[in-house]
Design an enzyme around this catalytic site. Structure first.
Site, PDB file in Angstrom:
ATOM      1  N   GLY A 240      69.461   4.710  -2.670  1.00 23.26           N
ATOM      2  CA  GLY A 240      68.418   3.730  -2.946  1.00 23.26           C
ATOM      3  C   GLY A 240      67.287   4.359  -3.742  1.00 23.26           C
TER       4      GLY A 240
ATOM      5  N   GLY B 235      59.290  -5.892  -3.553  1.00 18.65           N
ATOM      6  CA  GLY B 235      58.977  -4.986  -4.647  1.00 18.65           C
ATOM      7  C   GLY B 235      57.518  -4.650  -4.832  1.00 18.65           C
ATOM      8  N   GLY B 236      56.654  -4.977  -3.873  1.00 15.36           N
ATOM      9  CA  GLY B 236      55.259  -4.580  -3.974  1.00 15.36           C
ATOM     10  C   GLY B 236      55.122  -3.063  -3.897  1.00 15.36           C
TER      11      GLY B 236
ATOM     12  N   ALA C  10      64.443   5.978  -2.857  1.00 15.36           N
ATOM     13  CA  ALA C  10      64.052   7.343  -2.485  1.00 15.36           C
ATOM     14  C   ALA C  10      65.096   8.360  -2.919  1.00 15.36           C
ATOM     15  CB  ALA C  10      63.810   7.429  -0.975  1.00 15.36           C
TER      16      ALA C  10
ATOM     17  N   ALA D  17      64.230  -6.066  -1.600  1.00 12.91           N
ATOM     18  CA  ALA D  17      62.811  -6.028  -1.263  1.00 12.91           C
ATOM     19  C   ALA D  17      61.990  -6.850  -2.249  1.00 12.91           C
ATOM     20  CB  ALA D  17      62.311  -4.588  -1.240  1.00 12.91           C
TER      21      ALA D  17
ATOM     22  N   GLU E  70      62.303   5.630   4.054  1.00 17.92           N
ATOM     23  CA  GLU E  70      62.229   5.124   5.424  1.00 17.92           C
ATOM     24  C   GLU E  70      62.864   6.080   6.432  1.00 17.92           C
ATOM     25  OE1 GLU E  70      63.110   0.880   7.741  1.00 17.92           O
ATOM     26  OE2 GLU E  70      63.492   1.072   5.580  1.00 17.92           O
TER      27      GLU E  70
ATOM     28  N   ARG F 165      50.716  -7.091   9.462  1.00 15.36           N
ATOM     29  CA  ARG F 165      52.012  -7.667   9.819  1.00 15.36           C
ATOM     30  C   ARG F 165      52.255  -7.689  11.313  1.00 15.36           C
ATOM     31  NH1 ARG F 165      55.762  -4.770   5.130  1.00 15.36           N
ATOM     32  NH2 ARG F 165      55.166  -6.176   3.442  1.00 15.36           N
TER      33      ARG F 165
END
Length: 467
Positions: free
Chosen positions: A18, A54-55, A20, A52, A376, A289
């Site tokens: 991904g 994408g922020g 990362a 995602a 992550e 959140r």
């Protein structure tokens, strides 16, 4: 069937393809070492990066004239309830501008308005408009992350990075406190691979699929943590999954960017009451959140929910902003003969991210020498709650830093010696067929339900121990 076993070697092995993992691969390859990526599915085309919103958070006066690195750090620590590793949080903020804008040299295009200005947003928890995104309107809503991963993938390939797609890593092996090799399954060629490496970077994402309600892709099953733990590394903060409150469940299922709350969207219960001010009078609908997820959960529990969620009311968002920043959502509604901002949209919290992960030092190295982590997979940066946009920033920044650190480590180490037949035999999992025993699918379903109930939005020491 007996599978063959082949042996490979590389200087730096990266587990995960991904954002990362790709950024780490580029950093290592540019450092002049041999790099190999092993991905459970397809590098650049799988994992949470793909779907995602994408922020990307960048705390800089060049993004928001009133912003700074210090303010980005402060917001991150506050959102994490002061349980963040302050060194990692500062590393994220201090390197975000350089690394995020540095994506353009790989061919990534940052989103801009009609006047050519960067599209900026202020998601809940951020005190400044520091959220950027890549230009992705040309991509399907479930593949917008390719606006970043595909340019990085092509750049990595041009650097000579070896890609092993559909090759999950089954085990990482260490000796005398240092990483030595990995056992993988090459699914396409139906063979085992023993990959010897001077350094390994784990970048295989989080563990959202360990919960029954999640917006994570099917391949995010906790591999990073299991591999690290089995190799002798420590984990931290594993009691902290993050719940995303803006998961659309009607009239379509999709992540709805929390940046919208900073543009004037609000939450309402079934009585059309705006309830967030009663829970958080100051932050209101810009609460973080974790706070928003808890408030929605309590509204549903009190009987004021709608189909297990609440309404997201975007009528207060400027129509041009909706069309420019959230074009994929307005288009999705139009395909249903509905209008975003007028017709009802229902959202509910789901597991979105894992704040816990592999315990690392300032070099992003675990307690096992030569074993690094990024994205992550890495624990400690976000404390008890992550800010919107900090995940992509973490992938980009820590990918680059871990790639450089692993390269430096690999340069000073000899290649581990090839494994003998007895060593290989000891690595291989048992493939004996069992006619009796528990059904794996049933066990997995039960485990996911237990995690949702015992390590859910409301959890206690008692519930965690019971789970």
């Amino acid at each position: 069937m007996t599978l063959t076993v082949d042996q490979l070697d590389t200087d730096v092995l990266i587990v995960g393809g991904g954002l990362a993992g790709l950024r780490a691969a580029i950093a290592a390859a540019e450092g002049g070492v041999r790099v190999m990526i092993a991905c459970k599915r397809k590098a650049g085309r799988s994992g949470n990066t793909l779907v995602a919103e994408g922020g990307i958070a960048v705390g800089s006066p060049n993004v928001d004239p009133e912003d700074s690195i210090e303010q980005h750090v402060a917001d991150t620590l506050a959102s994490g309830k002061d349980l963040c590793d302050p060194i990692l949080s500062r590393m994220l903020a201090e390197n975000s501008e350089k690394e995020v804008f540095g994506l353009t040299r790989f061919g990534v295009v940052l989103g801009r308005d009609k006047s050519g200005n960067l599209l900026r947003g202020q998601p809940p928890g951020h005190t400044k408009r520091r959220s950027l995104r890549a230009e992705s309107d040309h991509l399907p809503k479930n593949a917008r992350g390719q606006s970043i991963t595909i340019p990085l993938l092509k750049f990595a390939e041009n650097l000579g990075v070896t890609l092993l797609d559909r090759t999950p890593i089954l085990r990482l092996l260490s000796r005398d406190g240092a990483i030595e090799s990995a056992l993988a399954m090459d699914e396409e060629k139906e063979r085992y691979l023993v990959i010897h490496a001077k350094a390994v970077i784990i970048a295989a994402g989080g563990a959202g699929q360990m919960f029954s309600l999640t917006n994570n892709t099917a391949d995010i099953t906790g591999d990073s943590y299991a591999l690290a733990l089995d190799a002798g590394a420590d984990l931290r903060d594993m009691e902290f999954p993050q719940f995303y409150p803006n998961w659309g469940i009607s009239p379509f299922r999709s992540t709805i960017s929390s940046v919208m709350m900073g543009e004037g969207a609000v939450f309402r219960n079934k009585n059309q009451e705006r309830f967030m001010p009663s829970y958080y009078p100051e932050a209101k609908d810009m609460a973080t959140r974790d706070q928003t997820s808890l408030a929605i959960f309590q509204e549903v529990q009190a009987g004021r929910g709608v189909e297990g969620g609440v309404y997201l009311d975007a009528s207060g968002v400027d129509r041009e902003v909706l069309e420019v920043k959230f074009h994929h959502l307005t288009e999705a509604m139009r395909r249903l003969n509905l209008e975003f901002g007028k017709d009802p949209v229902i959202v509910t919290p789901v597991v979105h991210h894992y704040m816990g992960g592999i315990s690392v030092n300032r070099h992003l190295e675990s307690g096992v020498h030569g074993l690094f982590a990024a994205g992550e997979a890495c624990g400690g940066t976000h404390g008890a709650n992550r800010l919107s946009g900090n995940a992509f920033s973490e992938c980009i920044v820590f990918g680059a830093l871990s790639g450089a650190a692993a390269t430096e480590y690999a340069r000073g180490r000899e290649m581990p010696r090839p494994a003998g037949k007895e060593s290989i035999a000891a690595m291989l999992p048992s493939l004996a067929f069992q006619e009796e025993g528990p059904d794996i699918a049933d066990l997995r379903r039960e485990m996911r339900e237990i995690n949702w109930k015992k390590n859910g939005i409301i959890r206690t020491e008692e519930s965690l121990l019971a789970g």
